[in-house]
Design a protein around this motif. Structure first.
Motif, PDB file in Angstrom:
ATOM      1  N   PHE A 106       0.825  -1.206   0.000  1.00  0.00           N
ATOM      2  CA  PHE A 106       0.000   0.000   0.000  1.00  0.00           C
ATOM      3  C   PHE A 106       0.863   1.260   0.000  1.00  0.00           C
ATOM      4  CE2 PHE A 106      -2.538  -3.336   2.038  1.00  0.00           C
ATOM      5  CZ  PHE A 106      -3.660  -3.304   1.223  1.00  0.00           C
ATOM      6  N   ALA A 107       2.020   1.172  -0.664  1.00  0.00           N
ATOM      7  CA  ALA A 107       2.932   2.314  -0.691  1.00  0.00           C
ATOM      8  C   ALA A 107       2.361   3.484  -1.484  1.00  0.00           C
ATOM      9  CB  ALA A 107       4.273   1.887  -1.290  1.00  0.00           C
ATOM     10  N   LYS A 108       1.524   3.198  -2.494  1.00  0.00           N
ATOM     11  CA  LYS A 108       0.960   4.254  -3.347  1.00  0.00           C
ATOM     12  C   LYS A 108      -0.543   4.027  -3.509  1.00  0.00           C
ATOM     13  CE  LYS A 108       5.300   4.422  -5.968  1.00  0.00           C
ATOM     14  NZ  LYS A 108       5.927   4.284  -7.314  1.00  0.00           N
ATOM     15  N   PRO A 109      -1.315   4.154  -2.438  1.00  0.00           N
ATOM     16  CA  PRO A 109      -2.731   3.768  -2.499  1.00  0.00           C
ATOM     17  C   PRO A 109      -3.560   4.567  -3.494  1.00  0.00           C
ATOM     18  CG  PRO A 109      -2.239   4.952  -0.465  1.00  0.00           C
ATOM     19  CD  PRO A 109      -0.921   4.648  -1.112  1.00  0.00           C
ATOM     20  N   GLY A 110      -3.426   5.889  -3.471  1.00  0.00           N
ATOM     21  CA  GLY A 110      -4.221   6.713  -4.370  1.00  0.00           C
ATOM     22  C   GLY A 110      -3.893   6.463  -5.829  1.00  0.00           C
ATOM     23  N   ARG A 111      -2.608   6.427  -6.129  1.00  0.00           N
ATOM     24  CA  ARG A 111      -2.166   6.187  -7.503  1.00  0.00           C
ATOM     25  C   ARG A 111      -2.564   4.794  -7.981  1.00  0.00           C
ATOM     26  NH1 ARG A 111       1.521   7.985 -11.243  1.00  0.00           N
ATOM     27  NH2 ARG A 111       2.669   6.394 -12.424  1.00  0.00           N
ATOM     28  N   ASP A 112      -2.379   3.794  -7.119  1.00  0.00           N
ATOM     29  CA  ASP A 112      -2.735   2.429  -7.495  1.00  0.00           C
ATOM     30  C   ASP A 112      -4.232   2.305  -7.756  1.00  0.00           C
ATOM     31  OD1 ASP A 112      -0.122   1.612  -7.305  1.00  0.00           O
ATOM     32  OD2 ASP A 112      -0.337   0.710  -5.318  1.00  0.00           O
ATOM     33  N   LEU A 113      -5.044   2.967  -6.925  1.00  0.00           N
ATOM     34  CA  LEU A 113      -6.499   2.896  -7.096  1.00  0.00           C
ATOM     35  C   LEU A 113      -6.920   3.531  -8.414  1.00  0.00           C
ATOM     36  CD1 LEU A 113      -9.247   2.127  -5.961  1.00  0.00           C
ATOM     37  CD2 LEU A 113      -9.299   4.330  -4.765  1.00  0.00           C
ATOM     38  N   ALA A 114      -6.353   4.693  -8.719  1.00  0.00           N
ATOM     39  CA  ALA A 114      -6.704   5.375  -9.964  1.00  0.00           C
ATOM     40  C   ALA A 114      -6.264   4.565 -11.179  1.00  0.00           C
ATOM     41  CB  ALA A 114      -6.063   6.765  -9.988  1.00  0.00           C
ATOM     42  N   ALA A 222       0.934  -8.118 -17.958  1.00  0.00           N
ATOM     43  CA  ALA A 222       2.347  -8.488 -17.856  1.00  0.00           C
ATOM     44  C   ALA A 222       3.239  -7.328 -18.300  1.00  0.00           C
ATOM     45  CB  ALA A 222       2.623  -9.726 -18.705  1.00  0.00           C
ATOM     46  N   TRP A 223       2.850  -6.676 -19.376  1.00  0.00           N
ATOM     47  CA  TRP A 223       3.616  -5.510 -19.840  1.00  0.00           C
ATOM     48  C   TRP A 223       3.610  -4.419 -18.780  1.00  0.00           C
ATOM     49  CZ3 TRP A 223       1.830  -0.501 -20.643  1.00  0.00           C
ATOM     50  CH2 TRP A 223       2.741   0.373 -21.243  1.00  0.00           C
ATOM     51  N   TRP A 224       2.463  -4.209 -18.149  1.00  0.00           N
ATOM     52  CA  TRP A 224       2.353  -3.185 -17.103  1.00  0.00           C
ATOM     53  C   TRP A 224       3.295  -3.489 -15.944  1.00  0.00           C
ATOM     54  CZ3 TRP A 224      -0.234   1.401 -16.705  1.00  0.00           C
ATOM     55  CH2 TRP A 224      -0.280   1.981 -15.436  1.00  0.00           C
ATOM     56  N   PHE A 225       3.317  -4.740 -15.524  1.00  0.00           N
ATOM     57  CA  PHE A 225       4.200  -5.113 -14.419  1.00  0.00           C
ATOM     58  C   PHE A 225       5.660  -4.932 -14.809  1.00  0.00           C
ATOM     59  CE2 PHE A 225       6.653  -8.426 -12.125  1.00  0.00           C
ATOM     60  CZ  PHE A 225       6.521  -7.919 -10.841  1.00  0.00           C
ATOM     61  N   HIS A 226       5.984  -5.279 -16.042  1.00  0.00           N
ATOM     62  CA  HIS A 226       7.362  -5.082 -16.509  1.00  0.00           C
ATOM     63  C   HIS A 226       7.749  -3.605 -16.449  1.00  0.00           C
ATOM     64  CE1 HIS A 226      10.931  -5.028 -19.019  1.00  0.00           C
ATOM     65  NE2 HIS A 226      10.323  -4.205 -19.857  1.00  0.00           N
ATOM     66  N   ARG A 227       6.851  -2.719 -16.826  1.00  0.00           N
ATOM     67  CA  ARG A 227       7.167  -1.296 -16.862  1.00  0.00           C
ATOM     68  C   ARG A 227       7.171  -0.654 -15.487  1.00  0.00           C
ATOM     69  NH1 ARG A 227       6.968   1.522 -21.676  1.00  0.00           N
ATOM     70  NH2 ARG A 227       7.791   3.162 -20.308  1.00  0.00           N
ATOM     71  N   THR A 228       6.292  -1.107 -14.589  1.00  0.00           N
ATOM     72  CA  THR A 228       6.121  -0.428 -13.298  1.00  0.00           C
ATOM     73  C   THR A 228       6.652  -1.218 -12.117  1.00  0.00           C
ATOM     74  OG1 THR A 228       3.920  -1.368 -12.867  1.00  0.00           O
ATOM     75  CG2 THR A 228       4.021   0.641 -14.210  1.00  0.00           C
ATOM     76  N   GLY A 229       6.708  -2.542 -12.222  1.00  0.00           N
ATOM     77  CA  GLY A 229       7.134  -3.362 -11.091  1.00  0.00           C
ATOM     78  C   GLY A 229       6.111  -3.425  -9.969  1.00  0.00           C
ATOM     79  N   ARG A 230       4.844  -3.060 -10.279  1.00  0.00           N
ATOM     80  CA  ARG A 230       3.812  -3.054  -9.243  1.00  0.00           C
ATOM     81  C   ARG A 230       2.633  -3.943  -9.640  1.00  0.00           C
ATOM     82  NH1 ARG A 230       4.247  -0.338  -5.033  1.00  0.00           N
ATOM     83  NH2 ARG A 230       2.010  -0.358  -4.546  1.00  0.00           N
ATOM     84  N   VAL A 231       2.299  -4.868  -8.745  1.00  0.00           N
ATOM     85  CA  VAL A 231       1.168  -5.760  -8.938  1.00  0.00           C
ATOM     86  C   VAL A 231      -0.130  -5.150  -8.413  1.00  0.00           C
ATOM     87  CG1 VAL A 231       0.181  -7.883  -7.959  1.00  0.00           C
ATOM     88  CG2 VAL A 231       2.400  -7.960  -9.067  1.00  0.00           C
ATOM     89  N   MET A 232      -0.048  -4.261  -7.428  1.00  0.00           N
ATOM     90  CA  MET A 232      -1.255  -3.779  -6.763  1.00  0.00           C
ATOM     91  C   MET A 232      -2.270  -3.144  -7.711  1.00  0.00           C
ATOM     92  SD  MET A 232      -2.975  -3.795  -4.043  1.00  0.00           S
ATOM     93  CE  MET A 232      -1.880  -4.164  -2.681  1.00  0.00           C
TER      94      MET A 232
END
Length: 259
Positions: A106-114, A222-232
């Motif tokens: 939950f390091a970036k809750p607002g950004r992850d939610l959006a 998968a591409w998103w995870f590669h670019r950002t390193g975030r699963v949330m």
């Protein structure tokens, strides 16, 4: 020996060990689901009824007694998360926090939610079209997202089931699998393709069309995870998609005349 040296030694585990971890985690979770999905699809294709006329019911009732059914539902959700715990444990064996390593925190809750809401919209709207087209072409079964009896706990359990699906799939198929394949020095296209094909394979019980649609979603995730390193954000997006599907079906099935 210093802590850094210890971590380096652990990070250099043999490829054989890394491959064994992949097979164990998948064999206890979504790899097992993929095998059953293939068998289920073969069974459907060998029926006399057209595929589009066969109904696949998700989130089914397990007992006619309400509180016993609730107990079964919660046990099923809880035990389904055990392979996730195993995957995170294996990823953390180098001494680094696995949740931080794959961005399952939950390091970036607002950004992850959006971002998750945006991804859900990007995937969800075309997904409806793929489902309808698949039924028209007789390559999809008819999907009933929930088959629970009406109880006070039906909606909360459906929400929990959506969260469970999202956590299991995104942590294992994206976070864990892609990390391990990268450590095995696979090339990025092969990593993304493997993650996406696995995602499609365990949806084969719904038909070829839904398998392809989920595989395309898998490429994006998968591409998103590669670019950002975030699963949330992926977990959030997947949860939104399943909540809308499960809860929306439960609330409006009769009004819309759905099976």
């Amino acid at each position: 020996m210093s802590q850094a040296s210890d971590e380096t030694d652990v990070d250099r585990r043999s490829p054989r060990r890394l491959r064994a971890e992949i097979w164990i985690v998948l064999g206890l979770s979504l790899g097992q689901s993929a095998v059953y999905a293939v068998v289920s699809l073969i069974a459907k294709l060998t029926e006399d009824t057209a595929l589009r006329d066969q109904v696949v019911t998700m989130n089914v009732s397990r007992s006619s007694r309400g509180y016993l059914d609730l107990t079964y539902q919660l046990l099923s959700i809880g035990f389904a998360l055990v392979p996730v715990v195993l995957a995170l444990y294996l990823l953390s064996s180098s001494g680094r926090s696995a949740t931080r390593a794959i961005g399952f925190d939950f390091a970036k809750p607002g950004r992850d939610l959006a971002l998750g809401a945006g991804l859900a919209a990007v995937v969800g709207i075309p997904g409806i079209g793929i489902y309808l087209l698949g039924r028209l072409l007789n390559v999809n079964a008819t999907i009933a997202p929930e088959g629970l009896n009406e109880h006070w706990w039906t909606i909360p359990v459906l929400v929990l089931a959506a969260v469970e699906n999202a956590v299991v799939e995104e942590v294992i198929v994206v976070g864990f699998l892609m990390t391990r394949l990268r450590q095995l020095q696979w090339r990025l296209p092969a990593i993304i393709a493997t993650s996406a094909v696995l995602r499609g394979s365990y949806h084969l019980y719904q038909g070829f069309g839904m398998a392809v649609g989920n595989a395309l979603m898998g490429v994006l995730f998968a591409w998103w995870f590669h670019r950002t390193g975030r699963v949330m954000p992926l977990v959030i997006a997947h949860t939104i998609l399943d909540v809308v599907s499960f809860v929306g079906y439960a609330l409006f099935r009769d009004a819309l005349g759905l099976p």
